[in-house]
Design an enzyme around this catalytic site. Structure first.
Site, PDB file in Angstrom:
ATOM      1  N   SER A  32       0.828  -1.208   0.000  1.00  0.00           N
ATOM      2  CA  SER A  32       0.000   0.000   0.000  1.00  0.00           C
ATOM      3  C   SER A  32       0.862   1.258   0.000  1.00  0.00           C
ATOM      4  O   SER A  32       0.342   2.364   0.053  1.00  0.00           O
ATOM      5  CB  SER A  32      -0.915  -0.007   1.231  1.00  0.00           C
ATOM      6  OG  SER A  32      -0.155  -0.182   2.414  1.00  0.00           O
ATOM      7  N   ASN A 119      -1.791  -2.635  13.541  1.00  0.00           N
ATOM      8  CA  ASN A 119      -3.252  -2.454  13.570  1.00  0.00           C
ATOM      9  C   ASN A 119      -3.654  -1.178  14.311  1.00  0.00           C
ATOM     10  O   ASN A 119      -4.492  -0.407  13.837  1.00  0.00           O
ATOM     11  CB  ASN A 119      -3.921  -3.678  14.200  1.00  0.00           C
ATOM     12  CG  ASN A 119      -3.708  -4.914  13.352  1.00  0.00           C
ATOM     13  OD1 ASN A 119      -3.228  -4.817  12.221  1.00  0.00           O
ATOM     14  ND2 ASN A 119      -4.042  -6.071  13.893  1.00  0.00           N
ATOM     15  N   THR A 164     -40.316  26.294  -8.241  1.00  0.00           N
ATOM     16  CA  THR A 164     -40.574  24.929  -7.787  1.00  0.00           C
ATOM     17  C   THR A 164     -40.814  24.159  -9.082  1.00  0.00           C
ATOM     18  O   THR A 164     -41.379  24.720 -10.038  1.00  0.00           O
ATOM     19  CB  THR A 164     -41.809  24.818  -6.870  1.00  0.00           C
ATOM     20  OG1 THR A 164     -42.951  25.295  -7.582  1.00  0.00           O
ATOM     21  CG2 THR A 164     -41.650  25.642  -5.589  1.00  0.00           C
ATOM     22  N   HIS A 165     -40.363  22.943  -9.126  1.00  0.00           N
ATOM     23  CA  HIS A 165     -40.446  22.123 -10.358  1.00  0.00           C
ATOM     24  C   HIS A 165     -39.734  22.806 -11.534  1.00  0.00           C
ATOM     25  O   HIS A 165     -40.077  22.547 -12.687  1.00  0.00           O
ATOM     26  CB  HIS A 165     -41.892  21.834 -10.767  1.00  0.00           C
ATOM     27  CG  HIS A 165     -42.762  21.392  -9.635  1.00  0.00           C
ATOM     28  ND1 HIS A 165     -42.983  20.081  -9.312  1.00  0.00           N
ATOM     29  CD2 HIS A 165     -43.456  22.120  -8.703  1.00  0.00           C
ATOM     30  CE1 HIS A 165     -43.779  19.992  -8.257  1.00  0.00           C
ATOM     31  NE2 HIS A 165     -44.077  21.226  -7.854  1.00  0.00           N
ATOM     32  N   SER A 286     -15.117  27.207 -26.985  1.00  0.00           N
ATOM     33  CA  SER A 286     -15.233  26.038 -27.851  1.00  0.00           C
ATOM     34  C   SER A 286     -14.244  26.202 -28.988  1.00  0.00           C
ATOM     35  O   SER A 286     -14.012  27.314 -29.476  1.00  0.00           O
ATOM     36  CB  SER A 286     -16.657  25.958 -28.394  1.00  0.00           C
ATOM     37  OG  SER A 286     -16.667  25.203 -29.594  1.00  0.00           O
ATOM     38  N   LYS A 292     -19.227  30.516 -27.877  1.00  0.00           N
ATOM     39  CA  LYS A 292     -19.440  29.738 -26.664  1.00  0.00           C
ATOM     40  C   LYS A 292     -18.580  30.162 -25.495  1.00  0.00           C
ATOM     41  O   LYS A 292     -17.417  30.525 -25.648  1.00  0.00           O
ATOM     42  CB  LYS A 292     -19.170  28.253 -26.949  1.00  0.00           C
ATOM     43  CG  LYS A 292     -20.151  27.651 -27.908  1.00  0.00           C
ATOM     44  CD  LYS A 292     -21.359  27.108 -27.197  1.00  0.00           C
ATOM     45  CE  LYS A 292     -20.979  25.795 -26.610  1.00  0.00           C
ATOM     46  NZ  LYS A 292     -22.054  24.845 -26.562  1.00  0.00           N
ATOM     47  N   ASN A 294     -18.346  28.097 -22.082  1.00  0.00           N
ATOM     48  CA  ASN A 294     -18.913  26.920 -21.410  1.00  0.00           C
ATOM     49  C   ASN A 294     -18.617  26.933 -19.909  1.00  0.00           C
ATOM     50  O   ASN A 294     -17.494  27.230 -19.499  1.00  0.00           O
ATOM     51  CB  ASN A 294     -18.348  25.639 -22.025  1.00  0.00           C
ATOM     52  CG  ASN A 294     -18.776  25.483 -23.474  1.00  0.00           C
ATOM     53  OD1 ASN A 294     -19.888  25.876 -23.830  1.00  0.00           O
ATOM     54  ND2 ASN A 294     -17.893  24.952 -24.290  1.00  0.00           N
ATOM     55  N   GLU A 299     -19.868  22.411 -14.422  1.00  0.00           N
ATOM     56  CA  GLU A 299     -20.233  21.051 -14.854  1.00  0.00           C
ATOM     57  C   GLU A 299     -19.395  20.009 -14.125  1.00  0.00           C
ATOM     58  O   GLU A 299     -19.897  18.970 -13.688  1.00  0.00           O
ATOM     59  CB  GLU A 299     -20.034  20.912 -16.359  1.00  0.00           C
ATOM     60  CG  GLU A 299     -20.999  21.750 -17.172  1.00  0.00           C
ATOM     61  CD  GLU A 299     -20.585  21.785 -18.637  1.00  0.00           C
ATOM     62  OE1 GLU A 299     -21.084  20.964 -19.410  1.00  0.00           O
ATOM     63  OE2 GLU A 299     -19.745  22.623 -19.003  1.00  0.00           O
ATOM     64  N   TYR A 326      -9.361  -6.647  12.952  1.00  0.00           N
ATOM     65  CA  TYR A 326      -8.745  -6.177  11.726  1.00  0.00           C
ATOM     66  C   TYR A 326      -8.723  -7.255  10.650  1.00  0.00           C
ATOM     67  O   TYR A 326      -8.442  -8.419  10.921  1.00  0.00           O
ATOM     68  CB  TYR A 326      -7.299  -5.722  12.011  1.00  0.00           C
ATOM     69  CG  TYR A 326      -6.581  -5.239  10.765  1.00  0.00           C
ATOM     70  CD1 TYR A 326      -6.713  -3.930  10.321  1.00  0.00           C
ATOM     71  CD2 TYR A 326      -5.801  -6.113  10.005  1.00  0.00           C
ATOM     72  CE1 TYR A 326      -6.082  -3.500   9.164  1.00  0.00           C
ATOM     73  CE2 TYR A 326      -5.163  -5.687   8.848  1.00  0.00           C
ATOM     74  CZ  TYR A 326      -5.312  -4.385   8.433  1.00  0.00           C
ATOM     75  OH  TYR A 326      -4.693  -3.959   7.282  1.00  0.00           O
ATOM     76  N   GLN A 331      -7.333  -2.221   4.445  1.00  0.00           N
ATOM     77  CA  GLN A 331      -6.309  -1.410   3.770  1.00  0.00           C
ATOM     78  C   GLN A 331      -6.914  -0.656   2.576  1.00  0.00           C
ATOM     79  O   GLN A 331      -6.368   0.339   2.120  1.00  0.00           O
ATOM     80  CB  GLN A 331      -5.168  -2.325   3.312  1.00  0.00           C
ATOM     81  CG  GLN A 331      -4.040  -1.605   2.600  1.00  0.00           C
ATOM     82  CD  GLN A 331      -2.814  -2.482   2.493  1.00  0.00           C
ATOM     83  OE1 GLN A 331      -2.086  -2.659   3.459  1.00  0.00           O
ATOM     84  NE2 GLN A 331      -2.580  -3.044   1.318  1.00  0.00           N
TER      85      GLN A 331
HETATM   86  N1  ARG Z   1      -1.070  -1.339   5.618  1.00  0.00           N
HETATM   87  C1  ARG Z   1      -1.979  -1.886   6.567  1.00  0.00           C
HETATM   88  C2  ARG Z   1      -3.344  -1.195   6.424  1.00  0.00           C
HETATM   89  O1  ARG Z   1      -3.385  -0.166   5.886  1.00  0.00           O
HETATM   90  C3  ARG Z   1      -1.480  -1.688   7.956  1.00  0.00           C
HETATM   91  C4  ARG Z   1      -2.011  -2.651   8.956  1.00  0.00           C
HETATM   92  C5  ARG Z   1      -1.449  -4.003   8.698  1.00  0.00           C
HETATM   93  N2  ARG Z   1      -1.865  -4.912   9.672  1.00  0.00           N
HETATM   94  C6  ARG Z   1      -1.753  -6.241   9.515  1.00  0.00           C
HETATM   95  N3  ARG Z   1      -2.201  -6.985  10.464  1.00  0.00           N
HETATM   96  N4  ARG Z   1      -1.242  -6.741   8.431  1.00  0.00           N
HETATM   97  O2  ARG Z   1      -4.370  -1.694   6.837  1.00  0.00           O
END
Ligand code: ARG
Length: 467
Positions: A32, A119, A164-165, A286, A292, A294, A299, A326, A331
């Site tokens: 991650s 965790n 309204t509407h 445009s 134009k 825009n 948007e 957990y 993640q």
């Molecule tokens: N990168 C993990 C997350 O974002 C950190 C926690 C990892 N914990 C574990 N028990 N592998 O959730």
């Protein structure tokens, strides 16, 4: 077993029971660090507080705590200067920082993780990050509210059609319409404030899930990190992502409000409406149609809510059905929240710019306010007040007068007294005074109503409140 399984050494952070490293694809799905590196400052703050607490409690020496603190500060500046090398093999921000720390300070670095788990570490990092985003959102929303209040003060008595509407309903004032958004945004702000209050408990010290046998001081770390108190249940502490869901929910509702005004801007700036002119800063041309201009920013603002609501649904889906505590599923919380927060901040900033720059086309608004039989309700009210008719009957008579005007291709004030009297003999010349748009808006002085007096009061109240 694939080739890469045997090729890689076991993970240095937790590989004690592993004979080989992960498959390359396992690393790709598991790592991650590409996104959670955004948590570096929170991770370092959490670790610094944890190390200081461990030393105060005599769990590690103060020399070790000192080395950890200095090491963490060095890592902070390495990351901020771009010198830090993030590694996929080290999975996430927590392991990347801890590994670098140990490289730098040796043994002491390895003691940092005493009485802690990733965790509770990720739970505290992410809470700190989301808490910061709540603060950011509150600030950005306040800036947008100010922009709306300035518009409201300038145009407290400018008339425009109220719908309204999307059909002309009754005349209202520009300031009144602007302040409607101030009310919505104020509730949005309140939702972020509420969410912040609820999330401001510190999960650090829950460890893996069950707490720890070390004599830690959770009040100390909570206070160091600006939390109101430590969380009370370690299982809940590592498995809760409500705080992120509440943020996403507040963000979705806020984005929904932005999206509604964006839609109004798209309609209002069209050649058919011409209620407002958006500045060149928030529009595009445009490549083929030279006339134009825009409303692209509006948007895009209208569309951006899709990402934010999508993030909310995605995280709800990730979390639903997860057994305590957990699971690695969790993640998947970060990218959604990061994207939603970035999107919301950008949308708020763009809206603040657009609202500040837009110019109401007063003449067009006034003309539109007077068309579409917008004072029909005033006529019915007059019949009730002056002739003492029941409202339903007055409504019916007014409907007949509108039909008459409509088939003659004129507006209500253009009917003659004789024509009016052909529908109800009691009508007098005095009725014409209520058919004017100005009279109509001035009459609506009920609290929260559109009359310029009330609107100016509300605008002044907001101006004072927002500074
Ligand atoms: N990168 C993990 C997350 O974002 C950190 C926690 C990892 N914990 C574990 N028990 N592998 O959730």
């Amino acid at each position: 077993m694939s080739k890469s399984d045997t090729a890689k050494p076991a993970n240095s952070m937790w590989g004690g029971r592993f004979a080989s490293g992960p498959d390359a694809i396992m690393t790709a799905i598991n790592a991650s660090i590409s996104f959670d590196q955004r948590l570096y400052a929170q991770d370092i703050a959490g670790s610094a507080a944890h190390a200081a607490m461990l030393a105060r409690q005599g769990i590690i020496t103060s020399n070790d705590a000192q080395a950890i603190r200095e090491g963490l500060l060095t890592i902070l500046s390495e990351i901020e200067s771009g010198a830090f090398e993030f590694s996929d093999a080290l999975e996430d921000i927590h392991l990347n920082i801890e590994n670098r720390l140990t490289d730098m300070i040796g043994e002491a670095g390895k003691r940092l993780h005493t009485a802690r788990s990733r965790n509770d570490q990720v739970a505290v990092d992410f809470r700190l990050w989301v808490r910061g985003q709540c603060d950011g959102a509150i600030e950005e929303i306040t800036a947008l509210m100010r922009a709306f209040v300035d518009q409201a003060q300038a145009g407290a008595d400018w008339v425009m059609p109220g719908f309204t509407h999307l059909q002309t309903a009754q005349p209202v004032t520009w300031g009144h319409h602007m302040l409607a958004y101030v009310e919505m945004l104020n509730r949005d702000r309140g939702r972020f404030e509420d969410a912040r209050l609820r999330m401001n408990e510190c999960p650090l010290g829950a460890a893996a899930l069950a707490g720890t046998g070390f004599p830690i001081d959770r009040d100390y770390t909570a206070k160091e990190l600006g939390f109101d108190r430590p969380t009370a249940n370690s299982l809940d502490s590592v498995s809760d992502r409500d705080f992120a869901l509440e943020f996403l929910s507040a963000a979705s509702i806020c984005a929904l409000h932005l999206s509604r005004f964006a839609e109004e801007l798209v309609i209002w700036s069209s050649a058919q409406f011409r209620f407002v002119r958006l500045s060149d800063r928030w529009t595009t041309g445009s490549s083929i149609m030279p006339q134009k201009k825009n409303p692209d920013a509006a948007e895009l603002l209208r569309a951006k809510i899709g990402r934010i609501m999508g993030a909310q649904v995605a995280l709800l889906t990730v979390m639903k059905g997860l057994p305590l505590t957990y699971s690695k599923d969790m993640q998947e919380d970060k990218e959604q929240v990061f994207d939603a927060a970035d999107t919301l901040m950008l949308a708020l900033a763009a809206m603040t710019g657009m609202v500040g720059d837009m110019t109401a086309n007063r003449a067009v608004l006034a003309q539109a306010a007077a068309s579409g039989f917008s004072t029909a309700t005033d006529l019915a009210d007059w019949l009730v007040r002056t002739l003492n008719l029941p409202f339903r009957e007055a409504h019916h008579i007014t409907g007949a007068l509108v039909a008459m005007a409509d088939s003659a291709g004129v507006d209500l004030p253009d009917l003659s007294l004789a024509q009016m009297q052909s529908v109800h003999g009691g009508i007098t010349q005095a009725v014409f005074s209520v058919l004017g748009v100005e009279n109509s808006i001035r009459s609506r002085q009920s609290y929260g109503g559109t009359s310029p007096i009330r609107v100016a009061e509300q605008a002044a109240r907001w101006k004072a409140a927002l500074g």
